[in-house]
Enzyme design. Structure first.
Site, short mmCIF file in Angstrom:
data_model
loop_
_atom_site.label_atom_id
_atom_site.label_comp_id
_atom_site.label_asym_id
_atom_site.label_seq_id
_atom_site.Cartn_x
_atom_site.Cartn_y
_atom_site.Cartn_z
N ASP A 4 96.36 34.94 -27.62
CA ASP A 4 97.13 35.36 -26.67
C ASP A 4 97.60 36.91 -26.92
O ASP A 4 97.74 37.74 -26.21
CB ASP A 4 98.32 34.51 -26.29
CG ASP A 4 97.79 32.95 -25.82
OD1 ASP A 4 96.76 32.95 -25.23
OD2 ASP A 4 98.14 32.07 -26.59
N HIS A 59 101.14 27.80 -25.24
CA HIS A 59 99.97 28.20 -25.09
C HIS A 59 99.30 27.55 -23.83
O HIS A 59 98.65 26.78 -23.68
CB HIS A 59 98.87 28.10 -26.05
CG HIS A 59 97.42 28.26 -26.02
ND1 HIS A 59 97.02 29.89 -25.84
CD2 HIS A 59 96.07 27.91 -26.02
CE1 HIS A 59 95.70 29.72 -25.47
NE2 HIS A 59 95.33 28.51 -25.54
#
Ligand SMILES: NC(=O)C1=CN([C@@H]2O[C@H](COP(=O)(O)OP(=O)(O)OC[C@H]3O[C@@H](n4cnc5c(N)ncnc54)[C@H](OP(=O)(O)O)[C@@H]3O)[C@@H](O)[C@H]2O)C=CC1
Ligand SMILES: O=C([O-])CC(=O)C(=O)O
Length: 428
Positions: A239, A267
């Site tokens: 990410d 996440h």
């Protein structure tokens, strides 16, 4: 191939590793008129210690072969050898693993002077595939790769592991809710946590990638009380990398000019890419780009949904870029973090400086001295907008923890209150 070097006659403790031609090291010595690597072989005080305690009999194929070091110059060996590190990987026959193993074996993560051993965990279904993977590792002739074991028992494959990367997880198939996925995978990670507790090296570092990775990591950590809680990570580096890519594109500056880019939280699509603290060439990213609306309405959802966009195009979730981000995450722990920078990792919130609920695995800005440990960077600014987003991700993780309380030893029973079915980034 190297039977003439071992002859099968010498005691096991006098053999070490598998230097397989062709040689790729810069430093060679002559042995039995063949060029043989020494710079890549392991030891600290006793050059034979690295493999003295482990049999090579249970290795795969060519990795059973040994190298007789008795003729070597001992002073040279004393200087050059590093102890072999053991890396255990679950889901090792899967897509991410197929990229990751080759990056690790090449020395690109732990260093070109660091011998490595793989302990690869699969299941009955993937056993044949795993053999195929091991055969490709054989054929790659990596000088640093000294041992490869494959199997289906975590108690065998996690034994003495220094690093464990947990990729194996049940995928979210149509009709399975996030709460059900938490339970299915939670059971896998409870078992693996117990196995780590029983057999892994005491200071073993564990990186959970299999989704939902934050809560899987939490379950694993709670079931492995012998290991330090701070040694558990869930992967959010992908990410961070996705956020850096978007910033670089918008600012028209190459990735290398970016620093202090972090993601907070889970996440999932509640993850929070932090633009307030990000820097471009040392200046606040918000000043350089000068478009607040873009950060909130474009950058943030683009990063959160990047995995989904890739899944739609590829027909499967990101594998190569995930492997690269795992390599980045590991390198960040074994390399000193540059002054003023940080990296994102989802780690245990116990004692965190941001007032987050304790006992969660939450992505935060970290830095490391390169010794495998890290500290949470404590000087990030949090404004109202960021605070609200971070709290939403925290609330999601608290609910996830409630849903898996039955998998956490001594946790008070809690209701599973996931009502809104949030997504993994790859599903959105
Ligand atoms: N945190 C992150 O940033 C990211 C996380 N991911 C996650 O990483 C994981 C691995 O991805 P990828 O390699 O692409 O997936 P693959 O499906 O290619 O491989 C995953 C492995 O999981 C194992 N597996 C599948 N079903 C089960 C089950 N019911 N029980 C136990 N193990 C099972 C299988 O291994 P075997 O049969 O050997 O057990 C399979 O080889 C997934 O959970 C994915 O969602 C992916 C991208 C990013
Ligand atoms: O949902 C998935 O499996 C993939 C994933 O996590 C991502 O792309 O970030």
């Amino acid at each position: 191939m190297f039977e003439h070097l071992t002859g099968g006659r010498l005691p096991q403790s006098l053999f070490i590793g598998v230097p397989i031609a062709p040689i790729r090291s810069q430093r060679y010595v002559q042995l039995n008129s063949k060029k043989t690597i020494v710079s890549l072989v392991a030891s600290t005080s006793d050059p034979f210690a690295a493999t003295a305690s482990s049999s090579t009999d249970d290795n795969f194929g060519v990795f059973k072969l040994n190298y007789d070091v008795r003729n070597e110059d001992q002073r040279l060996l004393q200087k050059l050898w590093k102890t072999t590190i053991r890396v255990a990987i679950s889901g090792a026959a899967g897509n991410i693993s197929n990229h990751l193993l080759f990056m690790l074996a090449s020395g690109g993560v732990f260093g070109m002077d660091q011998p490595i051993s793989f302990q690869l965990l699969g299941s009955q279904e993937s056993q044949r595939k795993l053999e195929g993977v091991a055969m490709e590792l054989e054929d790659s002739l990596y000088p640093l790769l000294r041992e490869v074991r494959i199997g289906t028992d975590p108690y065998t494959l996690f034994k003495n592991a220094d690093w464990v990367i947990l990729l194996g997880a049940h995928p979210r198939t149509p009709g399975i809710t996030r709460a059900e996925l938490l339970d299915i995978n939670g059971q896998i990670f409870r078992e693996q946590g117990r196995a780590l507790d029983a057999v892994a090296a005491r200071d073993c570092k564990v990186l959970v990638v299999g989704n939902p990775c934050n809560t899987n990591a939490l379950i694993c950590m709670e079931n492995a009380p012998r290991l330090p809680r701070r040694n558990f990570h869930a992967l959010t580096r992908l990410d961070e990398n996705r956020a850096k890519c978007q910033l670089a594109l918008r600012a028209r500056r190459f990735y290398t000019s970016l620093s202090r880019v972090t993601v907070w939280g889970n996440h999932s699509t509640t993850l929070v890419p932090d633009f307030l603290n990000a820097r471009i060439a040392g200046e606040p990213a918000m000043d350089v780009i000068g478009d607040d609306t873009w950060f909130r309405e474009d950058f943030t959802p683009t990063v959160a949904n990047r995995g989904g966009a890739i899944t739609q195009l590829n027909g499967r979730s990101s594998a190569a870029s995930t492997a690269v981000s795992i390599a980045d995450a590991l390198k960040s722990l074994v390399t000193p973090t540059p002054q003023g920078d940080c990296f994102s990792s989802a780690v245990c919130t116990d004692g965190n400086p941001y007032g987050l609920a304790e006992g969660l695995i939450f992505s935060m800005p970290c830095r490391s001295k390169g010794d495998g440990q890290y500290e949470i960077v404590d000087d990030f600014l949090i404004d109202e907008w960021l605070d609200e987003k971070i709290m939403a991700s925290e609330a999601e993780l608290l609910k996830e923890r409630g849903c898996v309380s039955h998998l956490i030893p001594n946790a008070p029973p809690a209701a599973c209150e996931i009502t809104q079915d949030t997504m993994l980034p790859g599903e959105s």
